[in-house]
Motif scaffolding. Structure first.
Motif, short mmCIF file in Angstrom:
data_model
loop_
_atom_site.label_atom_id
_atom_site.label_comp_id
_atom_site.label_asym_id
_atom_site.label_seq_id
_atom_site.Cartn_x
_atom_site.Cartn_y
_atom_site.Cartn_z
N GLY A 1 1.66 1.00 -0.78
CA GLY A 1 0.72 1.82 -1.54
C GLY A 1 -0.37 0.98 -2.19
N PRO A 2 -1.32 1.62 -2.90
CA PRO A 2 -2.40 0.88 -3.57
C PRO A 2 -1.87 0.21 -4.82
N GLY A 3 -2.66 -0.73 -5.33
CA GLY A 3 -2.22 -1.42 -6.53
C GLY A 3 -3.37 -1.93 -7.37
N VAL A 4 -3.00 -2.53 -8.49
CA VAL A 4 -3.96 -3.13 -9.44
C VAL A 4 -3.30 -4.35 -10.04
N ARG A 5 -4.06 -5.40 -10.25
CA ARG A 5 -3.59 -6.55 -11.00
C ARG A 5 -4.76 -7.20 -11.70
#
Length: 80
Positions: free
Chosen positions: A70-74
């Motif tokens: 899935g998509p992500g953020v960091r």
């Protein structure tokens, strides 16, 4: 970035410790645009999505495109 999701928007704001108002101001859009997008009430116009993504990226968020997990953020690693 081809797809920018409401979940990524909320997560990026959380990592940056920004309110919807702060993101709206930095992206030069209305708070209601951010609120309605994050609540899945509507999709963003491509130009508006680009503005929001650019503001988050300038703030230090790295938006990760969707893959099998899935998509992500960091957060970006600080330079220096």
């Amino acid at each position: 970035m081809p797809l920018f999701t409401p979940e990524q928007c909320r997560a990026a704001r959380g990592l940056l410790d920004w309110t919807q108002e702060e993101l709206a101001e930095r992206a030069e859009v209305s708070r209601s645009t951010i609120r309605d997008f994050e609540n899945s009430r509507h999709h963003l116009h491509p130009t508006t999505a680009n503005q929001v993504v650019a503001a988050l990226e300038r703030g230090g968020a790295l938006l990760i495109p969707s893959d099998e997990a899935g998509p992500g953020v960091r957060l970006r690693k600080p330079i220096g």
